[in-house]
Design a protein around this motif. Structure first.
Motif, PDB file in Angstrom:
ATOM      1  N   GLU A 159       0.612  -1.665  -0.297  1.00 29.75           N
ATOM      2  CA  GLU A 159      -0.086   0.469  -0.070  1.00 29.75           C
ATOM      3  C   GLU A 159       0.889   1.065   0.213  1.00 29.75           C
ATOM      4  O   GLU A 159       0.937   2.063  -0.887  1.00 29.75           O
ATOM      5  CB  GLU A 159      -1.119   0.075   1.255  1.00 29.75           C
ATOM      6  N   GLU A 160       1.901   1.363   0.749  1.00 32.67           N
ATOM      7  CA  GLU A 160       2.400   2.755   1.052  1.00 32.67           C
ATOM      8  C   GLU A 160       3.312   2.539  -0.725  1.00 32.67           C
ATOM      9  O   GLU A 160       3.588   4.194  -0.826  1.00 32.67           O
ATOM     10  CB  GLU A 160       3.830   2.381   1.690  1.00 32.67           C
ATOM     11  N   PHE A 161       3.752   1.908  -1.032  1.00 30.23           N
ATOM     12  CA  PHE A 161       4.583   1.438  -1.971  1.00 30.23           C
ATOM     13  C   PHE A 161       3.775   2.123  -3.409  1.00 30.23           C
ATOM     14  O   PHE A 161       4.207   3.349  -4.104  1.00 30.23           O
ATOM     15  CB  PHE A 161       5.053   0.204  -2.830  1.00 30.23           C
ATOM     16  N   TYR A 162       2.579   1.885  -3.520  1.00 30.53           N
ATOM     17  CA  TYR A 162       1.634   2.609  -3.954  1.00 30.53           C
ATOM     18  C   TYR A 162       1.100   3.279  -4.215  1.00 30.53           C
ATOM     19  O   TYR A 162       1.232   4.265  -5.307  1.00 30.53           O
ATOM     20  CB  TYR A 162       0.997   1.583  -4.395  1.00 30.53           C
ATOM     21  N   LYS A 163       1.213   3.869  -3.173  1.00 29.44           N
ATOM     22  CA  LYS A 163       0.900   5.236  -2.650  1.00 29.44           C
ATOM     23  C   LYS A 163       1.792   6.593  -3.183  1.00 29.44           C
ATOM     24  O   LYS A 163       1.771   7.705  -4.302  1.00 29.44           O
ATOM     25  CB  LYS A 163       0.447   6.111  -1.580  1.00 29.44           C
TER      26      LYS A 163
END
Length: 170
Positions: A159-163
């Motif tokens: 999730e953090e990566f895609y944000k």
């Protein structure tokens, strides 16, 4: 002339000896024939006795094979119940396979589930309840856990990566 008498006596004695031998042979032949006849009569009597015994046995066997309608109904219902039990057992095994029960534990699980089957709960419902309480007896594919390595939910790291990288496809 005395010689002639002696010869005649010898011939007569020989004839008498042959005659005696012939009589003995005739007696022996008659005895043998009589013995043979007696044996045949005994064999005939024995065969008649055996035939009577066989007929009695056949009658007894026939009596054993005769059933009343009640007995036939009972036999048919027993056989029907036996076949239905086999069919039910095969259905239960198929259901266990479909639900993903491991083959090593199939008999145990069936036994445990059958304890909970009653008028209100059928085998399928009892099996579902058992699986909810005891998921360890199922294969991984049957638990709903994906084995492909890619899950629907994203982990916190993903999730953090895609944000941070919104241009990349999820």
């Amino acid at each position: 002339m005395t010689e002639n008498v002696d010869l005649k006596t010898d011939v007569t004695a020989q004839d008498e000896g042959k005659q005696i031998e012939n009589e003995q042979e005739t007696k022996t032949a008659h005895n043998t024939a009589a013995e043979t006849e007696e044996r045949k009569e005994e064999e005939t009597k024995n065969e008649e006795t055996n035939v009577e015994k066989d007929e009695t046995t056949a009658d007894d066997e026939g009596k054993e094979k005769t059933f009343t309608q009640e007995e036939v109904d009972k036999i048919v219902s027993e056989k029907t119940k036996e076949l239905q039990d086999k069919l039910d057992k095969n259905d239960r095994k198929e259901m266990l396979n479909k639900k993903g029960i491991k083959n090593d534990f199939a008999e145990f699980v069936e036994f445990e589930v059958m304890k909970n089957v009653n008028d209100k709960t059928n085998f399928e419902k009892a099996l579902e309840m058992f699986i909810e309480k005891n998921p360890q007896y199922t294969d991984a594919k049957a638990t709903g856990i994906s084995m492909s390595g890619k899950s629907e939910r994203l982990t916190g790291v993903e999730e953090e990566f895609y944000k941070k990288n919104p241009n990349l496809n999820k």
